[in-house]
Design a protein around this motif. Structure first.
Motif, mmCIF file in Angstrom:
data_model
loop_
_atom_site.group_PDB
_atom_site.id
_atom_site.type_symbol
_atom_site.label_atom_id
_atom_site.label_comp_id
_atom_site.label_asym_id
_atom_site.label_seq_id
_atom_site.Cartn_x
_atom_site.Cartn_y
_atom_site.Cartn_z
ATOM 1 N N ALA A 150 0.818 -1.216 0.000
ATOM 2 C CA ALA A 150 0.000 0.000 0.000
ATOM 3 C C ALA A 150 0.846 1.258 0.000
ATOM 4 O O ALA A 150 0.339 2.346 -0.315
ATOM 5 N N TRP A 198 -0.662 2.511 -5.949
ATOM 6 C CA TRP A 198 -1.755 1.982 -5.125
ATOM 7 C C TRP A 198 -2.812 3.058 -4.940
ATOM 8 O O TRP A 198 -2.510 4.166 -4.525
ATOM 9 N N ALA A 228 -4.544 -2.716 -5.127
ATOM 10 C CA ALA A 228 -5.555 -2.746 -4.065
ATOM 11 C C ALA A 228 -6.683 -3.704 -4.417
ATOM 12 O O ALA A 228 -7.166 -4.461 -3.572
ATOM 13 N N GLY A 254 -6.964 3.322 -3.399
ATOM 14 C CA GLY A 254 -7.977 2.545 -2.699
ATOM 15 C C GLY A 254 -9.219 2.301 -3.541
ATOM 16 O O GLY A 254 -9.460 2.953 -4.563
#
Length: 237
Positions: free
Chosen positions: A77, A82, A157, A84
């Motif tokens: 992460a 990355w 993700a 979300g």
């Protein structure tokens, strides 16, 4: 890495506690009489079934796998690629279903200990139905995400979400097979009360463990785990 170390420390503490309870540090060649020696209250200890020990070992391995996956999640992460993904609202419903399933199996465990078959059967059926509902809900959540464009290979993700939820779902599916067999045995006329009690106990333990794993994963996907880690780092520094 800190998460893995904390988990391994917890597993080691559980193993040491179990060894102390089983008196494996004693000298059996110096003991006489029954193998089941009374404790300080004069009550004989009931030996832990081998299948229950095997379950604890299996859960330790499963927990180690998930802890390593969560650790990899945190490390990945931090990468620049990355971003979300939204948490479907259906996951809240699924979480409630899994929690109620675990509660129903705890109810079944209590009824099995008292030999109340009239209450044990509906408790097992309820726990089984809610666990099935959880799996169906997870599949539906996958369908909603893919329909919204959050596919597996889109970004890391997404990949971690599908991998972790899929791995958890497979373990739930394996537990369902055992729980279904236990539920069928509960409706049999010639079932052994001791074996049924043990099967219900094992199913309840497994359900509680998988609920705990899912709560950790859900907190991870919702972002709460990241906030908790940042708070711990702030307190440490």
């Amino acid at each position: 890495m800190n998460i893995v170390l904390i988990f391994l420390a917890a597993i080691a503490a559980i193993i040491i506690w179990w060894l102390a309870g089983q008196r494996l540090t004693s000298k059996p060649w110096l003991e006489t009489g029954s193998v089941q020696m009374p404790d300080h209250l004069g009550i004989e200890r009931v030996p832990v079934p081998a299948v229950k020990i095997g379950l604890f070992v299996f859960l330790g391995v499963v927990g180690a796998v998930f802890s390593l996956a969560v650790s990899a999640y945190f490390m990945r992460a931090a990468s620049a690629d990355w971003w979300g993904m939204p948490v479907p609202r259906l996951l809240w419903v699924n979480t409630a279903a899994l929690a109620l399933s675990s509660a129903a199996l705890q109810w079944a465990k209590r009824e099995a200990q008292h030999g109340r078959m009239e209450n044990l059967r509906p408790a097992l059926v309820t726990g089984l139905a809610l666990a099935v509902f959880f799996l169906v809900g997870q599949i539906q959540a996958w369908r909603e995400l893919t329909a919204a464009g959050y596919v597996l290979a889109d970004n890391p993700a997404n990949s971690f979400f599908y991998m972790l939820t899929g791995l958890h779902g497979l373990h739930i599916l394996g537990g369902l097979a055992v729980l279904a067999h236990t539920t069928v045995k509960a409706f049999a006329a010639d079932v052994s009360p001791e074996r049924l009690r043990l099967s219900v106990d094992l199913s309840a333990i497994y359900s509680h463990f998988m609920l705990a794993v899912w709560l950790v994963l859900f907190a991870l996907f919702a972002g709460w785990a990241n906030d908790f880690v940042d708070l711990c780092r702030t307190l440490i520094s």
